[in-house]
Design a protein around this motif. Sequence first.
Motif, PDB file in Angstrom:
ATOM      1  N   PRO A  15      36.296  30.020  46.303  1.00  0.00           N
ATOM      2  CA  PRO A  15      36.350  30.474  45.509  1.00  0.00           C
ATOM      3  C   PRO A  15      37.360  29.089  44.752  1.00  0.00           C
ATOM      4  O   PRO A  15      38.959  29.029  44.586  1.00  0.00           O
ATOM      5  CB  PRO A  15      37.380  31.413  45.273  1.00  0.00           C
ATOM      6  CG  PRO A  15      37.284  31.867  46.745  1.00  0.00           C
ATOM      7  CD  PRO A  15      36.527  30.851  47.133  1.00  0.00           C
ATOM      8  N   THR A  16      37.204  29.242  43.186  1.00  0.00           N
ATOM      9  CA  THR A  16      38.180  28.441  42.075  1.00  0.00           C
ATOM     10  C   THR A  16      39.090  29.017  41.513  1.00  0.00           C
ATOM     11  O   THR A  16      40.067  28.685  41.553  1.00  0.00           O
ATOM     12  CB  THR A  16      37.396  27.519  41.461  1.00  0.00           C
ATOM     13  OG1 THR A  16      36.970  28.158  40.583  1.00  0.00           O
ATOM     14  CG2 THR A  16      36.505  26.877  42.018  1.00  0.00           C
ATOM     15  N   GLU A  17      38.547  30.831  41.302  1.00  0.00           N
ATOM     16  CA  GLU A  17      39.733  31.569  40.528  1.00  0.00           C
ATOM     17  C   GLU A  17      39.508  33.228  40.691  1.00  0.00           C
ATOM     18  O   GLU A  17      38.773  32.742  41.532  1.00  0.00           O
ATOM     19  CB  GLU A  17      39.415  31.276  38.936  1.00  0.00           C
ATOM     20  CG  GLU A  17      40.208  30.383  38.401  1.00  0.00           C
ATOM     21  CD  GLU A  17      39.352  29.883  36.901  1.00  0.00           C
ATOM     22  OE1 GLU A  17      39.092  31.002  36.011  1.00  0.00           O
ATOM     23  OE2 GLU A  17      39.654  28.661  36.510  1.00  0.00           O
ATOM     24  N   LYS A  41      35.713  33.097  40.976  1.00  0.00           N
ATOM     25  CA  LYS A  41      34.403  31.876  40.600  1.00  0.00           C
ATOM     26  C   LYS A  41      34.351  31.470  41.638  1.00  0.00           C
ATOM     27  O   LYS A  41      35.660  30.630  41.735  1.00  0.00           O
ATOM     28  CB  LYS A  41      35.762  32.025  38.521  1.00  0.00           C
ATOM     29  CG  LYS A  41      34.922  30.385  38.759  1.00  0.00           C
ATOM     30  CD  LYS A  41      35.803  30.047  36.524  1.00  0.00           C
ATOM     31  CE  LYS A  41      34.684  29.325  36.369  1.00  0.00           C
ATOM     32  NZ  LYS A  41      35.363  28.419  35.400  1.00  0.00           N
ATOM     33  N   PHE A  42      33.139  30.937  41.421  1.00  0.00           N
ATOM     34  CA  PHE A  42      32.882  29.924  42.888  1.00  0.00           C
ATOM     35  C   PHE A  42      32.709  28.456  41.881  1.00  0.00           C
ATOM     36  O   PHE A  42      31.428  28.521  40.476  1.00  0.00           O
ATOM     37  CB  PHE A  42      31.687  30.808  43.166  1.00  0.00           C
ATOM     38  CG  PHE A  42      32.325  31.379  44.252  1.00  0.00           C
ATOM     39  CD1 PHE A  42      33.635  31.186  45.455  1.00  0.00           C
ATOM     40  CD2 PHE A  42      32.482  32.953  44.233  1.00  0.00           C
ATOM     41  CE1 PHE A  42      33.433  32.368  46.399  1.00  0.00           C
ATOM     42  CE2 PHE A  42      32.459  34.094  44.648  1.00  0.00           C
ATOM     43  CZ  PHE A  42      33.432  33.832  45.756  1.00  0.00           C
ATOM     44  N   PRO A  43      32.100  27.740  42.655  1.00  0.00           N
ATOM     45  CA  PRO A  43      31.754  26.425  41.849  1.00  0.00           C
ATOM     46  C   PRO A  43      30.058  26.880  41.329  1.00  0.00           C
ATOM     47  O   PRO A  43      29.646  27.892  41.538  1.00  0.00           O
ATOM     48  CB  PRO A  43      31.354  25.441  43.394  1.00  0.00           C
ATOM     49  CG  PRO A  43      32.161  26.550  43.832  1.00  0.00           C
ATOM     50  CD  PRO A  43      32.465  27.427  44.057  1.00  0.00           C
ATOM     51  N   ASN A  44      29.291  26.626  40.562  1.00  0.00           N
ATOM     52  CA  ASN A  44      28.029  26.228  39.732  1.00  0.00           C
ATOM     53  C   ASN A  44      28.394  27.156  39.098  1.00  0.00           C
ATOM     54  O   ASN A  44      26.960  28.296  38.861  1.00  0.00           O
ATOM     55  CB  ASN A  44      26.686  26.372  41.370  1.00  0.00           C
ATOM     56  CG  ASN A  44      26.879  25.043  41.747  1.00  0.00           C
ATOM     57  OD1 ASN A  44      26.778  23.940  41.365  1.00  0.00           O
ATOM     58  ND2 ASN A  44      26.723  24.889  43.387  1.00  0.00           N
ATOM     59  N   ASP A  45      29.661  27.902  38.069  1.00  0.00           N
ATOM     60  CA  ASP A  45      29.513  29.224  37.473  1.00  0.00           C
ATOM     61  C   ASP A  45      28.819  30.205  38.500  1.00  0.00           C
ATOM     62  O   ASP A  45      27.964  31.016  37.913  1.00  0.00           O
ATOM     63  CB  ASP A  45      28.435  28.677  36.531  1.00  0.00           C
ATOM     64  CG  ASP A  45      29.362  29.750  35.336  1.00  0.00           C
ATOM     65  OD1 ASP A  45      30.003  30.132  35.233  1.00  0.00           O
ATOM     66  OD2 ASP A  45      28.006  30.402  34.631  1.00  0.00           O
ATOM     67  N   ALA A 149      42.556  32.390  50.288  1.00  0.00           N
ATOM     68  CA  ALA A 149      41.324  33.215  49.411  1.00  0.00           C
ATOM     69  C   ALA A 149      42.405  34.995  48.963  1.00  0.00           C
ATOM     70  O   ALA A 149      42.701  34.945  47.864  1.00  0.00           O
ATOM     71  CB  ALA A 149      40.307  33.538  49.167  1.00  0.00           C
ATOM     72  N   CYS A 150      42.641  35.266  50.501  1.00  0.00           N
ATOM     73  CA  CYS A 150      43.553  36.409  50.271  1.00  0.00           C
ATOM     74  C   CYS A 150      44.365  36.841  50.059  1.00  0.00           C
ATOM     75  O   CYS A 150      45.175  37.714  49.186  1.00  0.00           O
ATOM     76  CB  CYS A 150      43.243  37.282  51.366  1.00  0.00           C
ATOM     77  SG  CYS A 150      41.812  37.041  52.493  1.00  0.00           S
ATOM     78  N   VAL A 163      44.702  33.320  39.277  1.00  0.00           N
ATOM     79  CA  VAL A 163      45.413  32.029  41.098  1.00  0.00           C
ATOM     80  C   VAL A 163      44.040  31.559  41.118  1.00  0.00           C
ATOM     81  O   VAL A 163      43.461  32.335  41.495  1.00  0.00           O
ATOM     82  CB  VAL A 163      46.122  33.115  41.514  1.00  0.00           C
ATOM     83  CG1 VAL A 163      46.530  32.292  42.175  1.00  0.00           C
ATOM     84  CG2 VAL A 163      47.608  34.653  41.175  1.00  0.00           C
ATOM     85  N   ALA A 164      44.895  30.470  41.373  1.00  0.00           N
ATOM     86  CA  ALA A 164      43.546  29.580  42.064  1.00  0.00           C
ATOM     87  C   ALA A 164      44.177  29.239  43.375  1.00  0.00           C
ATOM     88  O   ALA A 164      44.954  29.178  43.953  1.00  0.00           O
ATOM     89  CB  ALA A 164      44.111  28.056  41.618  1.00  0.00           C
ATOM     90  N   PRO A 165      43.232  29.888  44.025  1.00  0.00           N
ATOM     91  CA  PRO A 165      43.601  29.674  45.758  1.00  0.00           C
ATOM     92  C   PRO A 165      43.792  27.778  46.131  1.00  0.00           C
ATOM     93  O   PRO A 165      43.565  27.345  45.452  1.00  0.00           O
ATOM     94  CB  PRO A 165      42.349  29.598  46.745  1.00  0.00           C
ATOM     95  CG  PRO A 165      41.604  30.783  46.182  1.00  0.00           C
ATOM     96  CD  PRO A 165      42.315  30.544  44.134  1.00  0.00           C
TER      97      PRO A 165
END
Length: 169
Positions: A15-17, A41-45, A149-150, A163-165
Amino acid sequence: GCHAIDLLRWITGNPTEVYALSNHKCLTDWPVNDCTVALFKFPNDVKGKVFTSIGCKRDYTMRSVFYGTKGTIICDNQSNKFQLFRSSINGHDEPAVHPTQLNSEIPVEIPVAINNHNAAAEFDEFANIILNDKEVTTTVYEGAKTVAACFAIVEAAETGKVVAPDYNF
């Protein structure tokens, strides 16, 4: 919730966000929140959601639902099958332009073993790696990315911000 997050990472990437809401209502003697909803929010929308509750009044369950452009998969650690629904227009596998174009289909049911945490398969793989001198397929870095991510979920719940991990380790 780390198992669900690990599964999402395996399927969709890191996840990016993260945004999260938590509360502490059921297990008030515990030092941590007992209910959390996290949005990703993950890559590739790709978007994802994980709901965890250690204070809920029921047996452990991990229900996973994956919505894709060509269908939906529903699986649950309490069921001996998972369901696959495919989108179909006039009998052809195509993405629907409008929900009313989607044919109502009976899902394909695929049998699976019921495993609350799948420990038996993990132990078998671990033994196979040791006994047959094989490479470990899941490295410590993969586990650390799930933990990152957690941590982002906890921070997002505490601050109310996206938050961006941090995967820099």
